[in-house]
Design a protein around this motif. Structure first.
Motif, short mmCIF file in Angstrom:
data_model
loop_
_atom_site.label_atom_id
_atom_site.label_comp_id
_atom_site.label_asym_id
_atom_site.label_seq_id
_atom_site.Cartn_x
_atom_site.Cartn_y
_atom_site.Cartn_z
N ASN A 40 0.77 -1.25 0.00
CA ASN A 40 0.00 0.00 0.00
C ASN A 40 0.80 1.29 0.00
OD1 ASN A 40 -2.74 -1.14 0.21
ND2 ASN A 40 -1.92 -2.00 2.11
N ILE A 41 2.11 1.19 0.26
CA ILE A 41 2.90 2.42 0.39
C ILE A 41 4.11 2.37 -0.54
CG2 ILE A 41 4.14 3.92 2.01
CD1 ILE A 41 2.42 2.82 4.24
N GLY A 42 4.34 3.49 -1.22
CA GLY A 42 5.54 3.63 -2.03
C GLY A 42 6.42 4.71 -1.42
N PHE A 43 7.73 4.56 -1.52
CA PHE A 43 8.66 5.52 -0.93
C PHE A 43 9.56 6.12 -2.01
CE2 PHE A 43 7.62 2.56 2.46
CZ PHE A 43 7.44 3.39 3.56
N LEU A 44 9.79 7.42 -1.88
CA LEU A 44 10.70 8.09 -2.81
C LEU A 44 11.57 9.04 -1.99
CD1 LEU A 44 11.30 8.56 -5.86
CD2 LEU A 44 9.63 10.40 -5.79
N PHE A 45 12.89 8.88 -2.09
CA PHE A 45 13.79 9.63 -1.23
C PHE A 45 14.70 10.55 -2.03
CE2 PHE A 45 13.01 5.55 0.93
CZ PHE A 45 12.42 6.01 2.08
N GLN A 46 15.33 11.43 -1.31
CA GLN A 46 16.32 12.36 -1.84
C GLN A 46 17.50 11.59 -2.44
OE1 GLN A 46 17.87 14.30 1.65
NE2 GLN A 46 18.55 16.04 0.47
N GLU A 97 12.07 14.94 0.17
CA GLU A 97 12.96 15.80 -0.61
C GLU A 97 13.24 15.22 -2.00
OE1 GLU A 97 14.13 18.65 0.49
OE2 GLU A 97 14.02 18.59 2.67
N PRO A 98 12.21 14.93 -2.78
CA PRO A 98 12.45 14.20 -4.04
C PRO A 98 13.19 15.00 -5.10
CG PRO A 98 10.16 14.88 -3.92
CD PRO A 98 10.78 15.23 -2.59
N THR A 99 13.23 16.32 -4.97
CA THR A 99 13.87 17.11 -6.04
C THR A 99 15.12 17.85 -5.57
OG1 THR A 99 12.51 19.05 -5.54
CG2 THR A 99 11.63 17.52 -7.17
N SER A 100 15.55 17.61 -4.33
CA SER A 100 16.59 18.49 -3.80
C SER A 100 17.94 18.34 -4.49
CB SER A 100 16.72 18.31 -2.30
OG SER A 100 17.08 17.01 -2.02
N PHE A 101 18.19 17.22 -5.15
CA PHE A 101 19.46 17.07 -5.86
C PHE A 101 19.34 17.36 -7.35
CE2 PHE A 101 21.18 13.87 -2.55
CZ PHE A 101 21.61 14.92 -1.77
N LEU A 102 18.17 17.86 -7.76
CA LEU A 102 17.95 18.06 -9.19
C LEU A 102 17.92 19.55 -9.53
CD1 LEU A 102 15.09 15.42 -9.66
CD2 LEU A 102 17.54 15.08 -9.95
N ASP A 103 18.35 19.88 -10.75
CA ASP A 103 18.26 21.28 -11.15
C ASP A 103 16.79 21.62 -11.41
OD1 ASP A 103 17.56 20.47 -13.74
OD2 ASP A 103 19.64 20.43 -14.38
N HIS A 104 16.52 22.91 -11.66
CA HIS A 104 15.14 23.38 -11.75
C HIS A 104 14.34 22.59 -12.78
CE1 HIS A 104 11.72 25.98 -11.68
NE2 HIS A 104 11.88 26.29 -12.95
N GLU A 105 14.93 22.46 -13.97
CA GLU A 105 14.20 21.81 -15.07
C GLU A 105 13.87 20.35 -14.73
OE1 GLU A 105 14.98 21.03 -19.74
OE2 GLU A 105 16.09 22.67 -18.80
#
Ligand SMILES: Nc1ncnc2c1ncn2[C@@H]1O[C@H](COP(=O)(O)OP(=O)(O)OP(=O)(O)O)[C@@H](O)[C@H]1O
Ligand SMILES: [Mg+2]
Length: 241
Positions: free
Chosen positions: A94-100, A177-185
Motif C-alpha cells: 500500500n505504500i511507495g517511498f521516494l527519497f532524496q 525531498e524528491p527534487t533536492s538534488f535536481l536542477d530546476h528543469e
C-alpha cells in the motif's frame, strides 16, 4: 469505486501523534501533537525547518517508526499496531517511498530496480520485469533499462526511483525531498511525472520539501512548527477535485 468515493476517501488519519528521542530524562520532543489527514488524489507538501521532524513523521506514517502516543490510521488500519510480518506486507502493498538519495541497488539494472516492490509482493519475476520495462518506456528510459545506476544521470536515477515507488500501484506515496538534488528543469519534470501518475492511480502523495520551486504542484501546503502541523495554505493554483 466511483470518482466521488475515491476523492472523499481518507487515506491517512494522524491524530495527536507524539514522538520523542533520547535517553530517559533528556528527551527531545520532536512531534508534540500532529494532526494530519489526507485524501486520495491529494498532493500535500510538508515544510518546516531542518530538524523539525518531517522525516520522523513520514517514517511513522510509513510504518518504519512507532509513535509514542496518538493514532496513525493508514487506509483505516493502525499501521504501527500491526504485527511485524503483517506490517511489512501491508506496507509493501500500500505504500511507495521516494527519497532524496535515490537508493537504487547498485548491482541491479534499471529494470530490476524498478521491479523490486512487485518481486517483494510475490509476483513472478518475468511478469515484474515486463511491467517494469513498460513503465520505464513510459518514463522515457527505454534505452537505459539495462543500465546500472552508476551509468545513469541524477534525473534518470530519480525517474527509476519513481517507477519503483509507483509500480505496485500503492494508495500512498511518501516522498522525502524528491527534487533536492535536481536542477530546476529536472525538478519540474519529476513533479509533473508524479502528478500524472498520481492522477492515473488516484493515490495520496505526501511530499516533504524545502524546494520553493515545486510548491505550485501542491493541493495543500502544511508546515511543522513546534512539533505540530500548521495549516499554511491551500494552493489556489490547483483546481480542487
Ligand atoms: N533515531 C533518532 N535518534 C535520536 N534522535 C533522532 C533520531 N531521528 C531523528 N532524531 C532527531 O529528531 C529531530 C527531527 O529529525 P528529522 O530527521 O525528522 O528532521 P527533518 O525535519 O526531517 O530535518 P531535515 O529537513 O534536516 O531532513 C532531529 O533533531 C533529529 O536529530
Ligand atoms: Mg528529513
Amino acid at each position: 469505486m466511483d470518482n466521488v468515493q475515491i476523492t472523499t476517501q481518507l487515506t491517512i488519519e494522524c491524530k495527536k501523534i507524539t514522538k520523542s528521542f533520547g535517553a530517559w530524562g533528556e528527551d527531545v520532543h520532536v512531534l508534540r501533537s500532529i494532526d494530519l489527514s489526507a485524501r486520495a488524489n491529494e498532493m500535500i507538501m510538508l515544510m518546516g525547518p531542518s530538524g523539525s521532524g518531517k522525516t520522523t513523521l513520514l517514517s511513522i506514517i510509513g510504518g518504519i517508526l512507532h509513535q509514542d502516543s496518538g493514532e496513525c490510521l493508514i487506509l483505516g488500519k493502525s499501521i504501527n499496531d500491526l504485527k511485524e510480518a503483517e506490517k511489512t506486507k501491508f506496507r509493501g502493498q500500500n505504500i511507495g517511498f521516494l527519497f532524496q538519495y535515490f537508493n537504487l541497488v547498485p548491482t541491479l539494472t534499471a529494470t530490476e530496480n524498478a521491479a523490486i516492490p512487485l518481486i517483494l509482493n510475490g509476483h513472478p519475476r518475468h511478469e515484474a520485469f515486463e511491467k517494469s520495462a513498460a513503465l520505464l518506456l513510459k518514463l522515457g528510459l527505454d534505452k537505459q533499462r539495462n543500465y546500472s545506476p552508476k551509468e545513469l544521470s541524477g534525473g534518470e536515477q530519480q525517474r527509476i526511483a519513481i517507477a519503483r515507488a509507483f509500480i505496485h500501484n500503492p494508495k500512498i506515496i511518501l516522498c522525502d525531498e524528491p527534487t533536492s538534488f535536481l536542477d530546476h528543469e529536472r525538478g519540474q519534470h519529476i513533479m509533473q511525472l508524479l502528478r500524472e501518475i498520481q492522477k492515473e492511480n488516484h493515490c495520496t502523495l505526501i511530499v516533504v520539501t524545502h524546494d520553493q520551486r515545486i510548491l505550485e504542484f501542491a493541493d495543500r501546503i502544511l508546515e511543522i512548527e513546534d512539533g505540530a502541523i500548521v495549516h499554511k495554505s491551500s494552493n489556489p493554483a490547483t483546481p480542487k477535485a
